[in-house]
Write a protein that holds these residues in place. Structure first.
Motif, PDB file in Angstrom:
ATOM      1  N   TYR A  40      39.934  32.256  48.984  1.00 28.69           N
ATOM      2  CA  TYR A  40      39.130  32.637  47.830  1.00 28.69           C
ATOM      3  C   TYR A  40      37.744  32.315  48.220  1.00 28.69           C
ATOM      4  O   TYR A  40      37.008  32.943  47.424  1.00 28.69           O
ATOM      5  CB  TYR A  40      39.335  31.873  46.630  1.00 28.69           C
ATOM      6  CG  TYR A  40      40.706  32.098  45.696  1.00 28.69           C
ATOM      7  CD1 TYR A  40      41.416  33.194  46.024  1.00 28.69           C
ATOM      8  CD2 TYR A  40      41.118  31.277  44.844  1.00 28.69           C
ATOM      9  CE1 TYR A  40      42.696  33.338  45.582  1.00 28.69           C
ATOM     10  CE2 TYR A  40      42.295  31.503  44.139  1.00 28.69           C
ATOM     11  CZ  TYR A  40      43.076  32.379  44.526  1.00 28.69           C
ATOM     12  OH  TYR A  40      44.266  32.605  43.860  1.00 28.69           O
ATOM     13  N   VAL A  81      38.563  23.708  46.163  1.00 29.94           N
ATOM     14  CA  VAL A  81      38.268  22.662  45.070  1.00 29.94           C
ATOM     15  C   VAL A  81      38.661  21.471  45.086  1.00 29.94           C
ATOM     16  O   VAL A  81      39.310  20.993  46.341  1.00 29.94           O
ATOM     17  CB  VAL A  81      38.848  23.549  43.934  1.00 29.94           C
ATOM     18  CG1 VAL A  81      37.927  24.974  43.394  1.00 29.94           C
ATOM     19  CG2 VAL A  81      40.300  23.920  44.023  1.00 29.94           C
ATOM     20  N   CYS A 114      39.093  22.441  39.839  1.00 30.70           N
ATOM     21  CA  CYS A 114      40.135  23.377  39.435  1.00 30.70           C
ATOM     22  C   CYS A 114      40.460  22.955  37.734  1.00 30.70           C
ATOM     23  O   CYS A 114      40.986  21.750  37.771  1.00 30.70           O
ATOM     24  CB  CYS A 114      41.336  23.446  40.244  1.00 30.70           C
ATOM     25  SG  CYS A 114      42.712  24.322  39.313  1.00 30.70           S
ATOM     26  N   PRO A 115      40.280  23.602  36.816  1.00 31.22           N
ATOM     27  CA  PRO A 115      40.384  23.326  35.533  1.00 31.22           C
ATOM     28  C   PRO A 115      41.917  23.122  35.314  1.00 31.22           C
ATOM     29  O   PRO A 115      42.432  22.496  34.473  1.00 31.22           O
ATOM     30  CB  PRO A 115      40.032  24.607  34.674  1.00 31.22           C
ATOM     31  CG  PRO A 115      39.120  25.313  35.555  1.00 31.22           C
ATOM     32  CD  PRO A 115      39.405  25.075  37.173  1.00 31.22           C
ATOM     33  N   MET A 116      42.670  23.800  35.951  1.00 29.75           N
ATOM     34  CA  MET A 116      44.280  23.503  35.758  1.00 29.75           C
ATOM     35  C   MET A 116      44.676  22.145  36.373  1.00 29.75           C
ATOM     36  O   MET A 116      45.529  21.527  35.682  1.00 29.75           O
ATOM     37  CB  MET A 116      45.066  24.499  36.684  1.00 29.75           C
ATOM     38  CG  MET A 116      46.421  24.144  36.790  1.00 29.75           C
ATOM     39  SD  MET A 116      47.790  25.408  36.803  1.00 29.75           S
ATOM     40  CE  MET A 116      47.212  26.325  38.307  1.00 29.75           C
ATOM     41  N   ASN A 148      47.989  21.949  42.777  1.00 32.46           N
ATOM     42  CA  ASN A 148      46.953  22.033  41.506  1.00 32.46           C
ATOM     43  C   ASN A 148      46.818  20.923  40.599  1.00 32.46           C
ATOM     44  O   ASN A 148      47.054  21.040  39.339  1.00 32.46           O
ATOM     45  CB  ASN A 148      46.629  23.207  41.104  1.00 32.46           C
ATOM     46  CG  ASN A 148      46.332  24.499  42.055  1.00 32.46           C
ATOM     47  OD1 ASN A 148      47.163  24.647  43.200  1.00 32.46           O
ATOM     48  ND2 ASN A 148      45.527  25.492  41.761  1.00 32.46           N
ATOM     49  N   CYS A 192      46.799  28.242  34.737  1.00 31.36           N
ATOM     50  CA  CYS A 192      45.298  28.732  35.674  1.00 31.36           C
ATOM     51  C   CYS A 192      44.589  29.618  34.514  1.00 31.36           C
ATOM     52  O   CYS A 192      45.184  30.563  33.895  1.00 31.36           O
ATOM     53  CB  CYS A 192      45.660  29.433  36.584  1.00 31.36           C
ATOM     54  SG  CYS A 192      43.923  30.416  37.282  1.00 31.36           S
ATOM     55  N   PRO A 193      43.379  29.008  33.845  1.00 35.16           N
ATOM     56  CA  PRO A 193      42.687  29.571  32.886  1.00 35.16           C
ATOM     57  C   PRO A 193      42.193  31.118  33.555  1.00 35.16           C
ATOM     58  O   PRO A 193      41.970  32.106  32.661  1.00 35.16           O
ATOM     59  CB  PRO A 193      41.374  28.993  32.616  1.00 35.16           C
ATOM     60  CG  PRO A 193      41.341  28.057  33.795  1.00 35.16           C
ATOM     61  CD  PRO A 193      42.761  27.565  34.367  1.00 35.16           C
ATOM     62  N   ARG A 194      42.263  31.259  34.684  1.00 38.20           N
ATOM     63  CA  ARG A 194      41.879  32.756  35.210  1.00 38.20           C
ATOM     64  C   ARG A 194      43.043  33.906  35.339  1.00 38.20           C
ATOM     65  O   ARG A 194      43.148  34.755  34.513  1.00 38.20           O
ATOM     66  CB  ARG A 194      41.322  32.795  36.580  1.00 38.20           C
ATOM     67  CG  ARG A 194      39.962  31.776  36.711  1.00 38.20           C
ATOM     68  CD  ARG A 194      38.778  32.534  36.328  1.00 38.20           C
ATOM     69  NE  ARG A 194      38.772  33.043  35.255  1.00 38.20           N
ATOM     70  CZ  ARG A 194      38.307  32.416  33.984  1.00 38.20           C
ATOM     71  NH1 ARG A 194      38.123  30.975  34.023  1.00 38.20           N
ATOM     72  NH2 ARG A 194      38.370  33.055  32.863  1.00 38.20           N
ATOM     73  N   HIS A 195      44.087  33.234  35.867  1.00 40.03           N
ATOM     74  CA  HIS A 195      45.510  34.243  35.908  1.00 40.03           C
ATOM     75  C   HIS A 195      46.436  34.324  34.620  1.00 40.03           C
ATOM     76  O   HIS A 195      46.728  35.586  34.386  1.00 40.03           O
ATOM     77  CB  HIS A 195      46.320  33.604  37.018  1.00 40.03           C
ATOM     78  CG  HIS A 195      45.856  33.836  38.234  1.00 40.03           C
ATOM     79  ND1 HIS A 195      44.940  32.709  39.044  1.00 40.03           N
ATOM     80  CD2 HIS A 195      46.143  34.543  39.428  1.00 40.03           C
ATOM     81  CE1 HIS A 195      44.807  33.039  40.217  1.00 40.03           C
ATOM     82  NE2 HIS A 195      45.394  34.194  40.772  1.00 40.03           N
ATOM     83  N   GLU A 200      50.855  32.541  39.582  1.00 37.68           N
ATOM     84  CA  GLU A 200      50.262  31.706  38.179  1.00 37.68           C
ATOM     85  C   GLU A 200      50.103  32.793  37.250  1.00 37.68           C
ATOM     86  O   GLU A 200      49.701  32.315  36.034  1.00 37.68           O
ATOM     87  CB  GLU A 200      48.844  31.347  38.778  1.00 37.68           C
ATOM     88  CG  GLU A 200      48.939  30.089  39.823  1.00 37.68           C
ATOM     89  CD  GLU A 200      47.586  29.945  40.249  1.00 37.68           C
ATOM     90  OE1 GLU A 200      46.539  30.127  39.841  1.00 37.68           O
ATOM     91  OE2 GLU A 200      47.723  28.898  41.114  1.00 37.68           O
ATOM     92  N   CYS A 218      37.236  33.266  39.815  1.00 34.04           N
ATOM     93  CA  CYS A 218      37.224  31.623  39.518  1.00 34.04           C
ATOM     94  C   CYS A 218      36.038  31.404  39.669  1.00 34.04           C
ATOM     95  O   CYS A 218      35.328  31.316  41.158  1.00 34.04           O
ATOM     96  CB  CYS A 218      38.659  31.147  40.602  1.00 34.04           C
ATOM     97  SG  CYS A 218      38.365  29.258  40.215  1.00 34.04           S
ATOM     98  N   MET A 272      35.930  28.370  42.317  1.00 37.06           N
ATOM     99  CA  MET A 272      36.395  28.717  43.808  1.00 37.06           C
ATOM    100  C   MET A 272      35.025  29.440  44.733  1.00 37.06           C
ATOM    101  O   MET A 272      34.703  29.369  45.417  1.00 37.06           O
ATOM    102  CB  MET A 272      37.511  29.749  43.832  1.00 37.06           C
ATOM    103  CG  MET A 272      38.824  28.952  43.902  1.00 37.06           C
ATOM    104  SD  MET A 272      38.995  28.294  45.677  1.00 37.06           S
ATOM    105  CE  MET A 272      40.607  27.393  45.326  1.00 37.06           C
TER     106      MET A 272
END
Ligand code: 13P
Ligand code: SF4
Length: 303
Positions: A26, A61, A86-88, A114, A172-175, A200, A260, A263
Motif C-alpha cells: 500500500y 504500519v 493500524c486502527p484495527m 493486524n 478495518c475501518p476502511r474496508h 477485510e 488508508c 498506510m
C-alpha cells in the motif's frame, strides 16, 4: 531536493548503514523504488526475518514493524513515521481478549497479524489474509475464536463449514465501510470489469467478488488475468500500482473511501530522515512480549 535526489541519497545511506527497506504493497510508488522488498504482511514478515542486514526499516504500519522485531530481536527495527498505526490492530485490549477467552475456554485463539504484539502473547496462532484459510484449516481444533476482524474470520469460516467460529466485533475501518451499494455503483460504471476484493470487506461485498485475496494475491491475479478491466476493492494505492505494472489494462477504485491514511502517511522524506538519524522511531519491545508473541508468529511462518 528532487524526488530523484532524495531517492539516490536513501539508496546510498541504506547501503552505508546496512539497512534493509521493506515496503508494504500500500506504500507510494516513490517508496517502492527504494525498497529491497515489496509485499503483503506475510511476505514482509518472512523477508524481515531472513534479511541479513543489521537494521530493518518497515514502511508500513506499526504492527508490521513490531512483527519484524519479534522475529529478529537482534536487529534494530525502525518505523519511519511513528504515527503510522493500524486502527484495527489497536481496537482490542489485552483485557478484552482475556475476558473473551474466559467465555470461550475451549476455543483455539487465532489472531490476525493486524494486532499488537502484546495481544499476540495470549493467542495460539497468528494469520495473515494470505495464509488464514490454509493455517486455520490445518488446526486440529474445531472451535475457533477469531480476533479482531470478523470479516476475515467469516471469509475463513465460509471455507470450512465443519468448524465453529466466534468473533470479536472489530474490523478495518476502511474496508468495513464499503457497502453492497458501492459494488452496484462500481459495476454499473464498469460493467465489463472483474471485481477483486480484500477479505477485510464485509461478506455482502465479498460475495459479489470475482476474486478475494490479500494485497499481493489481488495484484498477481490482475496481472495474470486475460481480462482487461478490474475494479479494485482494497486500498486505492493498489489501483495505481497495477496501472503502472499493466499499462494495457484498466483499473478502477471500488470506492473513494478505500484510502488508508495510516498506510499513506509515510513519505520518502521520513525514510531519508530516519536513515540520517533525525526521524522515525526505533521499535523496542519487552523481552516477555517478544517471547510470548514469537510463539504464534513462528507458528504462522512455519505452518
Ligand atoms: P495484507 O495481509 O494483504 O498485506 O493486508 C494488510 C492490511 O493491512 C490490509 O488492510
Ligand atoms: Fe489497518 Fe485497514 Fe489501514 Fe490495513 S487498511 S492498515 S487494516 S486500517
Amino acid at each position: 531536493m528532487t524526488v530523484r535526489e532524495v531517492q539516490e541519497e536513501i539508496i546510498r545511506l541504506k547501503k552505508e548503514k546496512d539497512v534493509c527497506i521493506l515496503a508494504h504493497a500500500y506504500q507510494d510508488q516513490s517508496i517502492f523504488e527504494v525498497a529491497d522488498y515489496i509485499g503483503d504482511s506475510f511476505g514482509l514478515s518472512v523477508q524481515g526475518r531472513d534479511a541479513k542486514n543489521e537494521n530493518i526499516m518497515m514502511c508500513g504500519v506499526r504492527f508490521m514493524a513490531e512483527t519484524c522485531k519479534v522475529l529478529s530481536p537482534e536487529k534494530r527495527v525502525f518505523l519511519p513515521n511513528p504515527i503510522a498505526g493500524c486502527p484495527m490492530a489497536e481496537q482490542m485490549s489485552l483485557e478484552d481478549l482475556k475476558e473473551l477467552k474466559k467465555q470461550y475456554p475451549d476455543h483455539a485463539v487465532v489472531c490476525y497479524i493486524n494486532t499488537t504484539s502484546e495481544l499476540k502473547t495470549e493467542c495460539d496462532l497468528c494469520v495473515t489474509s494470505s495464509s488464514a484459510v490454509r493455517l486455520v484449516g490445518g488446526l486440529k481444533e474445531d472451535k475457533i475464536l477469531f480476533i479482531p476482524d470478523p470479516n476475515l474470520g467469516a471469509f475463513v469460516a465460509s471455507k470450512m463449514p465443519e468448524k465453529e467460529f466466534v468473533y470479536y466485533n472489530g474490523g478495518c475501518p476502511r474496508h468495513i465501510i464499503i457497502s453492497h451499494d458501492d459494488v452496484v455503483k462500481a459495476k454499473k460504471a464498469h460493467p465489463d470489469a472483474l471485481l477483486l476484493v480484500h477479505p477485510e470487506c464485509r461478506p455482502e461485498v465479498v460475495k459479489e467478488a470475482d476474486f478475494v485475496g490479500a494485497t499481493t494475491a489481488i495484484m498477481d491475479y490482475a496481472k495474470e488475468s486475460d481480462k482487461k478491466e478490474f475494479i479494485i476493492g482494497t486500498e486505492n494505492s493498489i489501483v495505481e500500482h497495477l496501472q503502472f505494472d499493466c499499462p494495457d489494462k484498466m483499473f478502477y477504485p471500488l470506492s473513494v473511501k478505500l484510502s488508508c491514511m495510516n498506510m499513506r502517511v509515510t513519505t520518502l522524506y521520513d525514510i531519508y530522515n530516519t536513515l540520517r538519524g533525525v526521524g522515525g522511531e526505533e521499535i523496542t519491545l519487552d523481552k516477555d512480549v517478544i517471547e510470548g508473541a514469537a510463539r504464534c508468529i513462528n507458528r504462522m511462518i512455519e505452518g
